[in-house]
Write a protein that holds these residues in place. Structure first.
Motif, PDB file in Angstrom:
ATOM      1  N   ILE A   1      -1.126   8.764   4.543  1.00  0.00           N
ATOM      2  CA  ILE A   1      -0.982   9.864   3.688  1.00  0.00           C
ATOM      3  C   ILE A   1       0.040   9.651   2.843  1.00  0.00           C
ATOM      4  O   ILE A   1      -0.087  10.370   1.767  1.00  0.00           O
ATOM      5  CB  ILE A   1      -0.936  11.143   4.948  1.00  0.00           C
ATOM      6  CG1 ILE A   1      -2.001  11.211   5.668  1.00  0.00           C
ATOM      7  CG2 ILE A   1      -0.588  12.432   4.385  1.00  0.00           C
ATOM      8  CD1 ILE A   1      -2.099  12.319   6.736  1.00  0.00           C
ATOM      9  N   ARG A   2       1.182   9.133   3.082  1.00  0.00           N
ATOM     10  CA  ARG A   2       2.404   9.136   2.242  1.00  0.00           C
ATOM     11  C   ARG A   2       1.776   8.438   1.162  1.00  0.00           C
ATOM     12  O   ARG A   2       2.226   8.629  -0.116  1.00  0.00           O
ATOM     13  CB  ARG A   2       3.575   8.402   2.903  1.00  0.00           C
ATOM     14  CG  ARG A   2       4.837   8.617   1.836  1.00  0.00           C
ATOM     15  CD  ARG A   2       5.996   8.846   2.406  1.00  0.00           C
ATOM     16  NE  ARG A   2       7.212   8.938   1.376  1.00  0.00           N
ATOM     17  CZ  ARG A   2       8.424   8.885   1.457  1.00  0.00           C
ATOM     18  NH1 ARG A   2       8.670   8.733   2.779  1.00  0.00           N
ATOM     19  NH2 ARG A   2       9.045   8.936   0.359  1.00  0.00           N
ATOM     20  N   GLY A   3       1.201   7.140   1.181  1.00  0.00           N
ATOM     21  CA  GLY A   3       0.581   6.478   0.243  1.00  0.00           C
ATOM     22  C   GLY A   3      -0.205   7.060  -0.687  1.00  0.00           C
ATOM     23  O   GLY A   3      -0.189   7.017  -1.895  1.00  0.00           O
TER      24      GLY A   3
ATOM     25  N   LYS B   1       7.041   7.868  -8.776  1.00  0.00           N
ATOM     26  CA  LYS B   1       5.949   8.370  -7.967  1.00  0.00           C
ATOM     27  C   LYS B   1       5.811   9.727  -8.195  1.00  0.00           C
ATOM     28  O   LYS B   1       6.626  10.392  -8.598  1.00  0.00           O
ATOM     29  CB  LYS B   1       6.093   7.910  -6.479  1.00  0.00           C
ATOM     30  CG  LYS B   1       6.418   6.217  -6.341  1.00  0.00           C
ATOM     31  CD  LYS B   1       6.409   5.997  -4.993  1.00  0.00           C
ATOM     32  CE  LYS B   1       6.511   4.291  -4.799  1.00  0.00           C
ATOM     33  NZ  LYS B   1       5.349   3.748  -5.262  1.00  0.00           N
ATOM     34  N   TYR B   2       4.396  10.277  -7.565  1.00  0.00           N
ATOM     35  CA  TYR B   2       4.270  11.598  -7.732  1.00  0.00           C
ATOM     36  C   TYR B   2       5.169  12.497  -6.452  1.00  0.00           C
ATOM     37  O   TYR B   2       5.377  12.064  -5.271  1.00  0.00           O
ATOM     38  CB  TYR B   2       2.802  11.996  -7.222  1.00  0.00           C
ATOM     39  CG  TYR B   2       1.921  11.308  -8.311  1.00  0.00           C
ATOM     40  CD1 TYR B   2       2.064  11.401  -9.892  1.00  0.00           C
ATOM     41  CD2 TYR B   2       0.737  10.385  -8.072  1.00  0.00           C
ATOM     42  CE1 TYR B   2       1.041  10.866 -10.609  1.00  0.00           C
ATOM     43  CE2 TYR B   2      -0.080   9.907  -8.933  1.00  0.00           C
ATOM     44  CZ  TYR B   2       0.091  10.263 -10.474  1.00  0.00           C
ATOM     45  OH  TYR B   2      -0.635   9.437 -11.236  1.00  0.00           O
TER      46      TYR B   2
ATOM     47  N   CYS C   1      -8.219   4.785   0.519  1.00  0.00           N
ATOM     48  CA  CYS C   1      -8.307   4.813   1.807  1.00  0.00           C
ATOM     49  C   CYS C   1      -9.713   3.851   2.447  1.00  0.00           C
ATOM     50  O   CYS C   1      -9.389   3.121   3.450  1.00  0.00           O
ATOM     51  CB  CYS C   1      -9.115   6.261   2.412  1.00  0.00           C
ATOM     52  SG  CYS C   1      -7.585   7.580   2.525  1.00  0.00           S
ATOM     53  N   MET C   2     -10.537   3.484   1.433  1.00  0.00           N
ATOM     54  CA  MET C   2     -11.469   2.442   1.746  1.00  0.00           C
ATOM     55  C   MET C   2     -10.780   1.059   1.589  1.00  0.00           C
ATOM     56  O   MET C   2     -11.494   0.205   1.976  1.00  0.00           O
ATOM     57  CB  MET C   2     -12.783   2.591   0.724  1.00  0.00           C
ATOM     58  CG  MET C   2     -13.525   4.069   0.792  1.00  0.00           C
ATOM     59  SD  MET C   2     -14.102   4.323   2.439  1.00  0.00           S
ATOM     60  CE  MET C   2     -15.395   2.975   2.646  1.00  0.00           C
ATOM     61  N   GLU C   3      -9.843   0.850   0.818  1.00  0.00           N
ATOM     62  CA  GLU C   3      -9.313  -0.290   0.514  1.00  0.00           C
ATOM     63  C   GLU C   3      -8.044  -0.644   1.708  1.00  0.00           C
ATOM     64  O   GLU C   3      -8.098  -1.887   2.053  1.00  0.00           O
ATOM     65  CB  GLU C   3      -8.522  -0.375  -0.772  1.00  0.00           C
ATOM     66  CG  GLU C   3      -7.772  -1.601  -1.246  1.00  0.00           C
ATOM     67  CD  GLU C   3      -7.259  -1.669  -2.625  1.00  0.00           C
ATOM     68  OE1 GLU C   3      -6.531  -2.673  -2.884  1.00  0.00           O
ATOM     69  OE2 GLU C   3      -7.477  -0.891  -3.388  1.00  0.00           O
ATOM     70  N   VAL C   4      -7.266   0.351   2.038  1.00  0.00           N
ATOM     71  CA  VAL C   4      -5.923   0.077   2.599  1.00  0.00           C
ATOM     72  C   VAL C   4      -6.522  -0.217   4.265  1.00  0.00           C
ATOM     73  O   VAL C   4      -7.329   0.289   4.841  1.00  0.00           O
ATOM     74  CB  VAL C   4      -5.165   1.042   2.678  1.00  0.00           C
ATOM     75  CG1 VAL C   4      -5.696   2.387   3.391  1.00  0.00           C
ATOM     76  CG2 VAL C   4      -3.842   0.898   3.325  1.00  0.00           C
ATOM     77  N   PRO C   5      -5.722  -1.384   4.852  1.00  0.00           N
ATOM     78  CA  PRO C   5      -6.071  -1.411   6.220  1.00  0.00           C
ATOM     79  C   PRO C   5      -5.512  -0.323   7.028  1.00  0.00           C
ATOM     80  O   PRO C   5      -4.387  -0.093   6.965  1.00  0.00           O
ATOM     81  CB  PRO C   5      -5.553  -2.901   6.703  1.00  0.00           C
ATOM     82  CG  PRO C   5      -4.447  -2.937   5.295  1.00  0.00           C
ATOM     83  CD  PRO C   5      -4.979  -2.348   4.217  1.00  0.00           C
TER      84      PRO C   5
ATOM     85  N   TYR D   1       0.953  -1.318   0.049  1.00  0.00           N
ATOM     86  CA  TYR D   1       0.141  -0.073   0.056  1.00  0.00           C
ATOM     87  C   TYR D   1       0.864   1.461   0.035  1.00  0.00           C
ATOM     88  O   TYR D   1       0.296   2.290  -0.377  1.00  0.00           O
ATOM     89  CB  TYR D   1      -1.038   0.057   1.253  1.00  0.00           C
ATOM     90  CG  TYR D   1      -2.043  -1.131   1.319  1.00  0.00           C
ATOM     91  CD1 TYR D   1      -3.070  -0.890   0.209  1.00  0.00           C
ATOM     92  CD2 TYR D   1      -1.903  -2.153   1.842  1.00  0.00           C
ATOM     93  CE1 TYR D   1      -4.195  -1.861   0.176  1.00  0.00           C
ATOM     94  CE2 TYR D   1      -2.877  -3.212   1.681  1.00  0.00           C
ATOM     95  CZ  TYR D   1      -4.125  -3.165   0.992  1.00  0.00           C
ATOM     96  OH  TYR D   1      -4.998  -4.073   1.040  1.00  0.00           O
ATOM     97  N   CYS D   2       2.149   1.164   0.289  1.00  0.00           N
ATOM     98  CA  CYS D   2       2.909   2.357   0.312  1.00  0.00           C
ATOM     99  C   CYS D   2       4.271   2.118  -0.319  1.00  0.00           C
ATOM    100  O   CYS D   2       5.379   2.137   0.477  1.00  0.00           O
ATOM    101  CB  CYS D   2       3.046   2.788   1.804  1.00  0.00           C
ATOM    102  SG  CYS D   2       3.471   4.693   1.776  1.00  0.00           S
ATOM    103  N   SER D   3       4.375   1.513  -1.531  1.00  0.00           N
ATOM    104  CA  SER D   3       5.592   0.860  -1.856  1.00  0.00           C
ATOM    105  C   SER D   3       6.846   1.845  -1.969  1.00  0.00           C
ATOM    106  O   SER D   3       6.355   3.085  -2.222  1.00  0.00           O
ATOM    107  CB  SER D   3       5.387   0.421  -3.262  1.00  0.00           C
ATOM    108  OG  SER D   3       5.195   1.407  -4.082  1.00  0.00           O
ATOM    109  N   GLY D   4       8.048   1.458  -1.567  1.00  0.00           N
ATOM    110  CA  GLY D   4       9.065   2.415  -1.768  1.00  0.00           C
ATOM    111  C   GLY D   4       9.846   2.827  -0.406  1.00  0.00           C
ATOM    112  O   GLY D   4      10.987   3.077  -0.263  1.00  0.00           O
ATOM    113  N   ILE D   5       8.813   2.793   0.730  1.00  0.00           N
ATOM    114  CA  ILE D   5       9.309   3.265   1.917  1.00  0.00           C
ATOM    115  C   ILE D   5      10.293   2.109   2.610  1.00  0.00           C
ATOM    116  O   ILE D   5      11.153   2.460   3.315  1.00  0.00           O
ATOM    117  CB  ILE D   5       8.115   3.200   2.952  1.00  0.00           C
ATOM    118  CG1 ILE D   5       7.152   4.425   2.617  1.00  0.00           C
ATOM    119  CG2 ILE D   5       8.597   3.399   4.373  1.00  0.00           C
ATOM    120  CD1 ILE D   5       6.215   5.057   3.698  1.00  0.00           C
ATOM    121  N   ASN D   6       9.951   0.573   2.357  1.00  0.00           N
ATOM    122  CA  ASN D   6      10.896  -0.195   2.827  1.00  0.00           C
ATOM    123  C   ASN D   6      12.351   0.132   2.201  1.00  0.00           C
ATOM    124  O   ASN D   6      13.489   0.039   2.891  1.00  0.00           O
ATOM    125  CB  ASN D   6      10.338  -1.698   2.680  1.00  0.00           C
ATOM    126  CG  ASN D   6       9.430  -1.966   3.360  1.00  0.00           C
ATOM    127  OD1 ASN D   6       9.427  -1.646   4.717  1.00  0.00           O
ATOM    128  ND2 ASN D   6       8.270  -2.496   2.827  1.00  0.00           N
TER     129      ASN D   6
END
Length: 368
Positions: free
Chosen positions: A185-187, A132-133, A202-206, A58-63
């Protein structure tokens, strides 16, 4: 009066390269670095694997960013406090207005953010990750974002909804497993082009955090998304709706979620009533009107100086998504100047910040 320093930083490159830049900055700030780390082998490997998988989805790149940071600082990736705090703040007032409600005919998102300066980087950053944006946003735990606007003209800001949820002293334990607001928010900023895409995300991400999320985009749409204990609802305003204004503070305002709320603080009701009255009293308002509301002291306005009790204004912000610019103060707008940031603002800067510590009123945390 307490003096501190705030920062504007720029980070460009692929995710790993941005992590390296973060690591170099953190090495120059030993106290900040110390606050962002756990001792080795403390965070369970199983939990690290779970949050790693969730962030990749859900927030790829952070790892990869954290890996670059860890390699630069010389730690294991699991020592980054971000992981422990993200898998599952207090104040904040949110305002969003469509073009029909503003004197300039622009879509505006405004907010005050209240917390404690000792637990904040006080850094507003420009981030341009490869693929990414790019976005302007407030850093939280180095890798998260507390608010921001991306190159597509989508702005987002949050406020806790009810008692704060998190892995910290005094935090409510999460009712569901999911992400903290700063990862959500970062996602949004890096992957969504407009309000509708952000609401769908937001409706999809846990989500493990209880939050109000305000959204606005340059097409003129605004939305409020709310989440309490995994229950979600949203309200979207576009050119077909009669309403042109949304507000939220630290309690649920959407009917679908009110029954799930455990605690409502009186100060949250007072602040939201102030915003609603502000809107109803004007056919159209200006940025100057908004600045006055953000700067006026509570209970006649939204500005608070109770930093010792985690309720001091750390930033006041006006996102003009039509113009693609952010006006903000670091710290109380009563003591600090408004700064203007755009996507051309790519020179690192430091700001001297005045924080007027005040005693919290005895009835400030009254529960309704």
């Amino acid at each position: 009066m307490k003096k501190t320093t705030a920062y504007y930083k720029t980070f460009e490159g692929d995710s790993y390269q941005i992590g390296v830049l973060l690591g170099k900055w953190a090495l120059s700030k030993p106290e900040m670095l110390k606050a962002m780390l756990l001792p080795p082998k403390v965070y369970p490997q199983k939990k690290l694997e779970e949050i790693t998988e969730l962030l990749d989805q859900y927030c790829s790149g952070i790892n990869e960013e954290i890996q670059g940071f860890a390699d630069t600082v010389g730690i294991e990736r699991g020592q980054a406090l971000f992981y422990a705090m993200t898998y599952l703040e207090r104040g904040c007032s949110l305002i969003a207005a469509m073009p029909a409600k503003t004197q300039e005919g622009h879509t505006i998102l405004a907010r005050n953010y209240e917390f404690s300066d000792v637990m904040e980087e006080l850094c507003f950053s420009y981030t341009q990750p490869t693929g990414k944006y790019k976005h302007l946003g407030s850093m939280i735990n180095l890798f998260g974002r507390g608010d921001g606007m991306n190159e597509c003209g989508l702005a987002v800001a949050q406020a806790s909804c009810g008692m704060p949820v998190g892995n910290f002293e005094g935090g409510q334990k999460a009712e569901v497993s999911g992400l903290q607001f700063w990862a959500v928010i970062r996602g949004i900023l890096e992957n969504c082009q407009n309000v509708k895409e952000a609401v769908n995300y937001c409706m999809e991400v846990p989500i493990g955090y209880n939050m109000n999320l305000m959204l606005a985009d340059k097409s003129g749409e605004i939305a409020l998304f709310e989440c309490i204990d995994g229950h979600k609802a949203n309200k979207l305003l576009d050119g077909q709706t009669e309403e042109s204004f949304l507000s939220a503070t630290n309690h649920a305002v959407l009917t679908e979620l009110k029954s799930f709320e455990k605690v409502i603080l009186e100060n949250s009701m007072i602040r939201n009533d102030l915003i609603v009255h502000f809107s109803h009293a004007r056919e159209k308002f200006t940025k100057t009107d908004i600045k006055q509301l953000l700067s006026s002291p509570y209970p006649n306005g939204l500005c608070c100086h109770y930093y010792g009790d985690f309720f001091g204004t750390l930033r006041s912000m006006i996102f003009d998504v039509t113009a693609g610019q952010v006006e903000m103060t670091f710290g109380s707008p009563q003591q600090n100047d408004w700064q203007l940031f755009t996507f051309a603002s790519q020179k690192d800067m430091e700001f001297s910040v005045q924080l007027p510590y005040e005693q919290t009123p005895k009835n400030f945390y009254n529960i309704l």
